[in-house]
Scaffold this active site. Structure first.
Site, PDB file in Angstrom:
ATOM      1  N   ASN A  41      39.008  23.723  31.693  1.00 33.97           N
ATOM      2  CA  ASN A  41      40.019  24.628  32.226  1.00 33.97           C
ATOM      3  C   ASN A  41      39.423  26.019  32.399  1.00 33.97           C
ATOM      4  O   ASN A  41      38.599  26.472  31.610  1.00 33.97           O
ATOM      5  CB  ASN A  41      41.316  24.629  31.398  1.00 33.97           C
ATOM      6  CG  ASN A  41      41.116  24.823  29.907  1.00 33.97           C
ATOM      7  OD1 ASN A  41      40.076  24.521  29.368  1.00 33.97           O
ATOM      8  ND2 ASN A  41      42.141  25.336  29.245  1.00 33.97           N
ATOM      9  N   ASN A  44      43.069  32.409  34.103  1.00 30.44           N
ATOM     10  CA  ASN A  44      43.003  33.660  34.853  1.00 30.44           C
ATOM     11  C   ASN A  44      44.114  34.590  34.381  1.00 30.44           C
ATOM     12  O   ASN A  44      45.191  34.110  33.989  1.00 30.44           O
ATOM     13  CB  ASN A  44      43.171  33.360  36.356  1.00 30.44           C
ATOM     14  CG  ASN A  44      42.828  34.543  37.219  1.00 30.44           C
ATOM     15  OD1 ASN A  44      43.613  35.459  37.384  1.00 30.44           O
ATOM     16  ND2 ASN A  44      41.634  34.523  37.771  1.00 30.44           N
ATOM     17  N   ALA A  45      43.876  35.896  34.459  1.00 28.51           N
ATOM     18  CA  ALA A  45      44.900  36.882  34.093  1.00 28.51           C
ATOM     19  C   ALA A  45      46.160  36.685  34.928  1.00 28.51           C
ATOM     20  O   ALA A  45      47.272  36.932  34.462  1.00 28.51           O
ATOM     21  CB  ALA A  45      44.360  38.293  34.275  1.00 28.51           C
ATOM     22  N   TYR A  47      48.238  33.998  35.854  1.00 24.05           N
ATOM     23  CA  TYR A  47      48.296  32.636  35.307  1.00 24.05           C
ATOM     24  C   TYR A  47      48.302  31.538  36.362  1.00 24.05           C
ATOM     25  O   TYR A  47      47.724  30.477  36.173  1.00 24.05           O
ATOM     26  CB  TYR A  47      49.529  32.469  34.414  1.00 24.05           C
ATOM     27  CG  TYR A  47      49.494  33.251  33.125  1.00 24.05           C
ATOM     28  CD1 TYR A  47      48.410  34.071  32.796  1.00 24.05           C
ATOM     29  CD2 TYR A  47      50.552  33.174  32.237  1.00 24.05           C
ATOM     30  CE1 TYR A  47      48.390  34.798  31.612  1.00 24.05           C
ATOM     31  CE2 TYR A  47      50.534  33.894  31.045  1.00 24.05           C
ATOM     32  CZ  TYR A  47      49.462  34.697  30.739  1.00 24.05           C
ATOM     33  OH  TYR A  47      49.451  35.411  29.573  1.00 24.05           O
ATOM     34  N   CYS A  52      43.060  23.609  35.946  1.00 23.22           N
ATOM     35  CA  CYS A  52      42.960  22.648  34.848  1.00 23.22           C
ATOM     36  C   CYS A  52      41.583  21.979  34.843  1.00 23.22           C
ATOM     37  O   CYS A  52      40.902  21.889  35.874  1.00 23.22           O
ATOM     38  CB  CYS A  52      44.013  21.562  34.993  1.00 23.22           C
ATOM     39  SG  CYS A  52      45.713  22.109  34.857  1.00 23.22           S
ATOM     40  N   GLU A  54      40.905  18.801  34.610  1.00 23.89           N
ATOM     41  CA  GLU A  54      40.862  17.572  35.409  1.00 23.89           C
ATOM     42  C   GLU A  54      40.612  17.878  36.877  1.00 23.89           C
ATOM     43  O   GLU A  54      39.832  17.213  37.542  1.00 23.89           O
ATOM     44  CB  GLU A  54      42.181  16.800  35.255  1.00 23.89           C
ATOM     45  CG  GLU A  54      42.477  16.348  33.832  1.00 23.89           C
ATOM     46  CD  GLU A  54      43.230  17.370  32.996  1.00 23.89           C
ATOM     47  OE1 GLU A  54      43.167  18.602  33.301  1.00 23.89           O
ATOM     48  OE2 GLU A  54      43.903  16.955  32.035  1.00 23.89           O
ATOM     49  N   CYS A  83      48.349  17.126  32.985  1.00 25.46           N
ATOM     50  CA  CYS A  83      49.641  17.610  33.487  1.00 25.46           C
ATOM     51  C   CYS A  83      49.996  16.877  34.783  1.00 25.46           C
ATOM     52  O   CYS A  83      49.187  16.147  35.360  1.00 25.46           O
ATOM     53  CB  CYS A  83      49.582  19.126  33.707  1.00 25.46           C
ATOM     54  SG  CYS A  83      48.735  19.635  35.219  1.00 25.46           S
TER      55      CYS A  83
HETATM   56 ZN    ZN Z   1      46.460  19.860  34.912  1.00 27.47          ZN
END
Ligand code: ZN
Length: 131
Positions: A41, A44-45, A47, A52, A54, A83
């Site tokens: 992952n 970043n500031a 969001y 991710c 994956e 996710c």
């Molecule tokens: Zn994900």
């Protein structure tokens, strides 16, 4: 191959850039040529710009010429599954998700062996053509 794939995900997890969540994730994907592609992952500031593990691994697989995901390993603290966005992204490269193993490994090394099909049984495959 299962052990190599899980080990690759565990190593990738150590490289995670997760200064906001503190939740490190590593992923490893096996392609149709038996190559392993890893990702972690990248937060970043802003969001929403976070990537991710994956999908990070999937971008590597595709950019290195892969077109099929044959197996998935994800390493987290607690063995959590990918996710929803990542499941959808993986589906694109898995024509038969019931045949794609997903190994979920926690920080102690304990792993669960599921399939992509069991994690996303009704994944979106594009527009259904109407007669
Ligand atoms: Zn994900």
């Amino acid at each position: 191959m299962e052990v190599g794939l899980i080990g690759a995900a565990q190593i990738a997890r150590k490289r995670a850039y997760c200064r906001y969540s503190g939740y490190a994730v590593g992923a490893a994907l096996l392609d149709e040529s038996e190559r392993i592609h890893v990702g972690c992952n990248v937060e970043n500031a802003s969001y929403g710009a976070t990537l991710c593990a994956e999908r990070s691994a999937l971008a590597r697989l595709v950019s290195e010429g892969g077109r099929r995901v044959r197996a998935v390993a994800v390493a987290t603290q607690d063995g959590a599954p990918p996710c929803g966005i990542c499941l959808q992204s993986l589906l694109e490269f898995c024509p038969d998700p019931d045949q794609v193993p997903v190994y979920l490994v926690d920080a102690s090394g304990k792993s669960r062996n599921l399939t992509l099909g069991s994690l996303v049984p009704y994944g979106f495959r594009g527009r259904t053509e109407r007669a």
